[in-house]
Design a protein around this motif. Sequence first.
Motif, PDB file in Angstrom:
ATOM      1  N   UNK A   1      16.368   8.393   1.569  1.00  0.00           N
ATOM      2  CA  UNK A   1      16.584   9.845   1.432  1.00  0.00           C
ATOM      3  C   UNK A   1      17.528  10.095   0.453  1.00  0.00           C
ATOM      4  N   UNK A   2      17.612  11.292  -0.247  1.00  0.00           N
ATOM      5  CA  UNK A   2      18.818  11.523  -0.964  1.00  0.00           C
ATOM      6  C   UNK A   2      19.920  12.453  -0.221  1.00  0.00           C
ATOM      7  N   UNK A   3      19.500  12.771   0.937  1.00  0.00           N
ATOM      8  CA  UNK A   3      20.656  13.206   1.788  1.00  0.00           C
ATOM      9  C   UNK A   3      21.505  12.153   2.256  1.00  0.00           C
ATOM     10  N   UNK A   4      22.676  12.454   2.703  1.00  0.00           N
ATOM     11  CA  UNK A   4      23.729  11.452   3.139  1.00  0.00           C
ATOM     12  C   UNK A   4      23.171  10.666   4.690  1.00  0.00           C
TER      13      UNK A   4
ATOM     14  N   UNK B   1       7.715  -0.718   6.817  1.00  0.00           N
ATOM     15  CA  UNK B   1       7.494   0.518   5.942  1.00  0.00           C
ATOM     16  C   UNK B   1       8.667   1.027   5.378  1.00  0.00           C
ATOM     17  N   UNK B   2       8.483   1.611   4.323  1.00  0.00           N
ATOM     18  CA  UNK B   2       9.588   2.007   3.423  1.00  0.00           C
ATOM     19  C   UNK B   2       9.237   3.638   3.518  1.00  0.00           C
ATOM     20  N   UNK B   3      10.062   4.591   4.250  1.00  0.00           N
ATOM     21  CA  UNK B   3       9.821   5.866   4.655  1.00  0.00           C
ATOM     22  C   UNK B   3      10.778   7.063   4.051  1.00  0.00           C
ATOM     23  N   UNK B   4      10.168   7.862   3.279  1.00  0.00           N
ATOM     24  CA  UNK B   4      10.838   8.946   2.749  1.00  0.00           C
ATOM     25  C   UNK B   4      11.259   9.796   3.776  1.00  0.00           C
ATOM     26  N   UNK B   5      12.373  10.500   3.808  1.00  0.00           N
ATOM     27  CA  UNK B   5      12.843  11.288   4.999  1.00  0.00           C
ATOM     28  C   UNK B   5      12.182  12.692   4.712  1.00  0.00           C
ATOM     29  N   UNK B   6      12.058  13.328   3.586  1.00  0.00           N
ATOM     30  CA  UNK B   6      11.675  14.764   3.358  1.00  0.00           C
ATOM     31  C   UNK B   6      10.137  14.714   2.588  1.00  0.00           C
ATOM     32  N   UNK B   7       9.268  14.905   3.510  1.00  0.00           N
ATOM     33  CA  UNK B   7       7.851  15.152   3.028  1.00  0.00           C
ATOM     34  C   UNK B   7       7.170  16.132   3.507  1.00  0.00           C
ATOM     35  N   UNK B   8       6.106  16.725   2.876  1.00  0.00           N
ATOM     36  CA  UNK B   8       5.120  17.265   3.353  1.00  0.00           C
ATOM     37  C   UNK B   8       4.194  16.904   4.546  1.00  0.00           C
TER      38      UNK B   8
ATOM     39  N   UNK C   1       3.897  15.701   7.192  1.00  0.00           N
ATOM     40  CA  UNK C   1       4.507  15.048   8.209  1.00  0.00           C
ATOM     41  C   UNK C   1       5.779  14.360   7.727  1.00  0.00           C
ATOM     42  N   UNK C   2       6.922  14.833   8.011  1.00  0.00           N
ATOM     43  CA  UNK C   2       8.143  14.145   7.379  1.00  0.00           C
ATOM     44  C   UNK C   2       8.531  12.971   8.109  1.00  0.00           C
ATOM     45  N   UNK C   3       9.732  12.343   7.669  1.00  0.00           N
ATOM     46  CA  UNK C   3      10.027  11.131   8.098  1.00  0.00           C
ATOM     47  C   UNK C   3      10.589  10.900   9.449  1.00  0.00           C
ATOM     48  N   UNK C   4      11.289  11.943   9.962  1.00  0.00           N
ATOM     49  CA  UNK C   4      11.674  12.055  11.349  1.00  0.00           C
ATOM     50  C   UNK C   4      10.524  12.264  12.518  1.00  0.00           C
ATOM     51  N   UNK C   5       9.241  12.987  12.001  1.00  0.00           N
ATOM     52  CA  UNK C   5       8.252  12.970  12.938  1.00  0.00           C
ATOM     53  C   UNK C   5       7.251  11.786  12.869  1.00  0.00           C
ATOM     54  N   UNK C   6       7.400  11.186  11.689  1.00  0.00           N
ATOM     55  CA  UNK C   6       6.599   9.886  11.254  1.00  0.00           C
ATOM     56  C   UNK C   6       7.101   8.658  12.424  1.00  0.00           C
ATOM     57  N   UNK C   7       8.627   8.787  12.277  1.00  0.00           N
ATOM     58  CA  UNK C   7       9.141   7.794  13.078  1.00  0.00           C
ATOM     59  C   UNK C   7       8.900   7.884  14.577  1.00  0.00           C
TER      60      UNK C   7
ATOM     61  N   UNK D   1       0.755  -1.172   0.060  1.00  0.00           N
ATOM     62  CA  UNK D   1      -0.119   0.002   0.130  1.00  0.00           C
ATOM     63  C   UNK D   1       0.996   1.217   0.064  1.00  0.00           C
ATOM     64  N   UNK D   2       0.344   2.334  -0.342  1.00  0.00           N
ATOM     65  CA  UNK D   2       1.101   3.484  -0.635  1.00  0.00           C
ATOM     66  C   UNK D   2       0.567   4.845   0.178  1.00  0.00           C
ATOM     67  N   UNK D   3       1.393   5.750   0.614  1.00  0.00           N
ATOM     68  CA  UNK D   3       0.728   6.838   1.231  1.00  0.00           C
ATOM     69  C   UNK D   3       1.733   7.886   0.912  1.00  0.00           C
ATOM     70  N   UNK D   4       1.243   9.226   0.799  1.00  0.00           N
ATOM     71  CA  UNK D   4       1.914  10.183   0.061  1.00  0.00           C
ATOM     72  C   UNK D   4       2.643  11.250   1.250  1.00  0.00           C
ATOM     73  N   UNK D   5       2.281  10.998   2.393  1.00  0.00           N
ATOM     74  CA  UNK D   5       2.933  11.848   3.664  1.00  0.00           C
ATOM     75  C   UNK D   5       3.110  10.923   4.764  1.00  0.00           C
ATOM     76  N   UNK D   6       3.535  11.562   5.799  1.00  0.00           N
ATOM     77  CA  UNK D   6       3.565  10.665   7.231  1.00  0.00           C
ATOM     78  C   UNK D   6       2.068  10.634   7.881  1.00  0.00           C
TER      79      UNK D   6
END
Length: 117
Positions: A79-82, A46-53, A55-61, A26-31
């Motif tokens: 994430x595209x970040x290191x 859960x495969x979770x993106x870091x940067x999202x509108x 609710x972002x990844x850290x807040x979702x975690x 299943x897919x969701x487009x924000x936290x």
Amino acid sequence: MLVVDDEWAIAEVLEDVLGDDGYRVSVANNGKEGIGRALSDKPDLILLDYMMPVLDGPKTLEALALDERLRDIPVIMMSSLPEQTVRERCSGYVVFLRKPFLIGDVLLAIQKVLSPK
């Protein structure tokens, strides 16, 4: 399995490839949406993106960790970040995938997380 990513193309590709590999996805487009889907779908991973509108990844975690129904679901952070940058800002994920990633790397990460210890 739940994919939480605001980049529709990435979410769609992961949904298609993982579905073809036998996973129910299943897919969701924000936290915020992701937490709702996690509660209703009870994913194994859960495969979770870091940067999202919204609710972002850290807040979702953080929200996942605070909910006893969700805290034991393993999370792969994307994430595209290191990774060092991401790790400094959040914790609680089990595997990190740097974007852009190869689909083979995604499948290996999933197998690593879901295979019996």
